[in-house]
Design a protein around this motif. Structure first.
Motif, mmCIF file in Angstrom:
data_model
loop_
_atom_site.group_PDB
_atom_site.id
_atom_site.type_symbol
_atom_site.label_atom_id
_atom_site.label_comp_id
_atom_site.label_asym_id
_atom_site.label_seq_id
_atom_site.Cartn_x
_atom_site.Cartn_y
_atom_site.Cartn_z
ATOM 1 N N ASN A 1 0.820 -1.217 0.000
ATOM 2 C CA ASN A 1 0.000 0.000 0.000
ATOM 3 C C ASN A 1 0.852 1.265 0.000
ATOM 4 N N GLU A 2 1.919 1.274 0.793
ATOM 5 C CA GLU A 2 2.751 2.476 0.926
ATOM 6 C C GLU A 2 3.691 2.689 -0.260
ATOM 7 N N SER A 3 4.144 1.620 -0.890
ATOM 8 C CA SER A 3 5.151 1.753 -1.945
ATOM 9 C C SER A 3 4.569 1.691 -3.348
ATOM 10 N N GLY A 4 3.387 1.164 -3.489
ATOM 11 C CA GLY A 4 2.799 1.025 -4.818
ATOM 12 C C GLY A 4 3.267 -0.218 -5.558
ATOM 13 N N ILE A 5 4.051 -1.039 -4.911
ATOM 14 C CA ILE A 5 4.518 -2.294 -5.516
ATOM 15 C C ILE A 5 3.430 -3.341 -5.308
ATOM 16 N N ALA A 6 3.181 -4.141 -6.312
ATOM 17 C CA ALA A 6 2.126 -5.156 -6.224
ATOM 18 C C ALA A 6 2.398 -6.107 -5.067
ATOM 19 N N ARG A 7 1.330 -6.522 -4.413
ATOM 20 C CA ARG A 7 1.435 -7.430 -3.249
ATOM 21 C C ARG A 7 2.100 -8.743 -3.634
ATOM 22 N N ASP A 8 1.881 -9.194 -4.862
ATOM 23 C CA ASP A 8 2.482 -10.454 -5.322
ATOM 24 C C ASP A 8 3.993 -10.365 -5.478
ATOM 25 N N ASP A 9 4.531 -9.140 -5.538
ATOM 26 C CA ASP A 9 5.976 -8.963 -5.701
ATOM 27 C C ASP A 9 6.701 -8.780 -4.369
ATOM 28 N N ILE A 10 5.982 -8.979 -3.262
ATOM 29 C CA ILE A 10 6.572 -8.824 -1.932
ATOM 30 C C ILE A 10 6.414 -10.136 -1.169
ATOM 31 N N VAL A 11 7.530 -10.639 -0.665
ATOM 32 C CA VAL A 11 7.521 -11.866 0.132
ATOM 33 C C VAL A 11 8.088 -11.526 1.511
ATOM 34 N N VAL A 12 7.323 -11.873 2.559
ATOM 35 C CA VAL A 12 7.748 -11.581 3.920
ATOM 36 C C VAL A 12 7.753 -12.877 4.722
ATOM 37 N N GLY A 13 8.823 -13.082 5.453
ATOM 38 C CA GLY A 13 8.921 -14.225 6.358
ATOM 39 C C GLY A 13 9.240 -13.726 7.755
ATOM 40 N N VAL A 14 8.504 -14.217 8.735
ATOM 41 C CA VAL A 14 8.724 -13.801 10.122
ATOM 42 C C VAL A 14 9.198 -15.014 10.909
ATOM 43 N N ALA A 15 10.360 -14.880 11.530
ATOM 44 C CA ALA A 15 10.916 -15.928 12.385
ATOM 45 C C ALA A 15 10.890 -15.427 13.825
ATOM 46 N N HIS A 16 11.471 -16.187 14.713
ATOM 47 C CA HIS A 16 11.434 -15.842 16.139
ATOM 48 C C HIS A 16 12.091 -14.491 16.429
ATOM 49 N N ARG A 17 13.212 -14.209 15.789
ATOM 50 C CA ARG A 17 13.942 -12.966 16.068
ATOM 51 C C ARG A 17 14.170 -12.101 14.839
ATOM 52 N N VAL B 1 11.643 -7.956 -1.923
ATOM 53 C CA VAL B 1 10.830 -7.217 -2.884
ATOM 54 C C VAL B 1 11.373 -7.525 -4.266
ATOM 55 N N ARG B 2 10.484 -7.931 -5.169
ATOM 56 C CA ARG B 2 10.857 -8.247 -6.553
ATOM 57 C C ARG B 2 10.048 -7.357 -7.498
ATOM 58 N N PRO B 3 10.474 -6.081 -7.651
ATOM 59 C CA PRO B 3 9.708 -5.178 -8.504
ATOM 60 C C PRO B 3 9.874 -5.550 -9.979
ATOM 61 N N PRO B 4 8.851 -5.299 -10.778
ATOM 62 C CA PRO B 4 8.967 -5.588 -12.218
ATOM 63 C C PRO B 4 10.039 -4.706 -12.864
ATOM 64 N N VAL B 5 10.456 -5.106 -14.052
ATOM 65 C CA VAL B 5 11.468 -4.359 -14.794
ATOM 66 C C VAL B 5 10.930 -2.962 -15.093
ATOM 67 N N GLY B 6 11.779 -1.965 -14.877
ATOM 68 C CA GLY B 6 11.417 -0.592 -15.204
ATOM 69 C C GLY B 6 10.769 0.176 -14.076
ATOM 70 N N ILE B 7 10.436 -0.473 -12.978
ATOM 71 C CA ILE B 7 9.826 0.209 -11.830
ATOM 72 C C ILE B 7 10.957 0.662 -10.900
ATOM 73 N N PRO B 8 11.130 1.987 -10.701
ATOM 74 C CA PRO B 8 12.185 2.451 -9.793
ATOM 75 C C PRO B 8 11.809 2.167 -8.344
ATOM 76 N N VAL B 9 12.804 1.763 -7.576
ATOM 77 C CA VAL B 9 12.573 1.421 -6.170
ATOM 78 C C VAL B 9 13.631 2.105 -5.322
ATOM 79 N N ASP B 10 13.169 2.817 -4.291
ATOM 80 C CA ASP B 10 14.070 3.444 -3.329
ATOM 81 C C ASP B 10 14.196 2.484 -2.144
ATOM 82 N N GLU B 11 15.315 1.775 -2.078
ATOM 83 C CA GLU B 11 15.497 0.755 -1.050
ATOM 84 C C GLU B 11 15.466 1.355 0.355
#
Length: 189
Positions: free
Chosen positions: A122-138, A144-154
């Protein structure tokens, strides 16, 4: 009282490990009892009679090579260490406690991961399918896997993730790791 409830919901009981050890001990005792009863009634032993087993145990130091004792001792020590670790180390469920005033809130790691991914989308405008999040204990790992040509400010993405995770006030605290993976722009031949 709430601390006890939260601990119960975030840590796994050792019931299964204890049950396996108890069942193995009961089977060994049942086998020994059957062999003793067979010996007392004069029947043939299933594997080895109690007298023969005792004689073999007494003769073992001279009959076996010292290497066999060392190997058996190491195997038994490792097995004992594993059982000891299993008994003393608390098992963790994939859940965290969230601070929510004076209430106890336990949230599943999958829910936290989904919420972070949706918020980042929602905040970055990157499609939800291009974001993978894993939560572990700590830790929280975000890829983030943005499509080709989409600028991303890391740095901006990292700030969004850090602020969202900080807002959850998770216990135990987690570190965030963000990785941006660009697709290969070369065509394969």
């Amino acid at each position: 009282m709430l601390r006890t409830v939260v601990r119960r919901e975030t840590h796994s009981p050792r019931t299964v490990a204890m049950l396996v050890v108890v069942v193995l001990l009961l089977l060994a005792l049942a086998y020994a009892a059957v062999e003793i009863i067979l010996h007392l009634v004069g029947a043939q032993p299933l594997l080895v009679g109690p007298g023969e087993a005792l004689n073999a145990l007494v003769a073992a130091p001279t009959a076996l090579m010292p290497v066999a004792f060392i190997v058996a001792g190491v195997v038994l020590a490792i097995l004992g260490l594993l059982v000891l670790i299993l008994a003393l180390k608390p098992g963790r469920l994939s859940r965290h406690e969230m601070e929510w005033g004076d209430r106890a809130v336990v949230v599943d790691n999958g829910v936290v991961a989904s919420a972070i991914a949706q918020h980042l989308s929602n905040e970055s405008g990157i499609a939800r399918d291009d974001i993978v999040v894993g939560v572990a204990h700590r830790s929280v790992d975000v890829t983030v896997r943005p499509p080709v040509g989409i600028p991303v400010d890391e740095a901006q993405l990292r700030r969004i993730v850090d602020e969202e995770v900080a807002a959850y006030k998770l216990t135990p605290a987690v570190r965030t790791h963000l990785r941006v993976e660009r697709p290969d722009t070369k065509e394969s031949r």
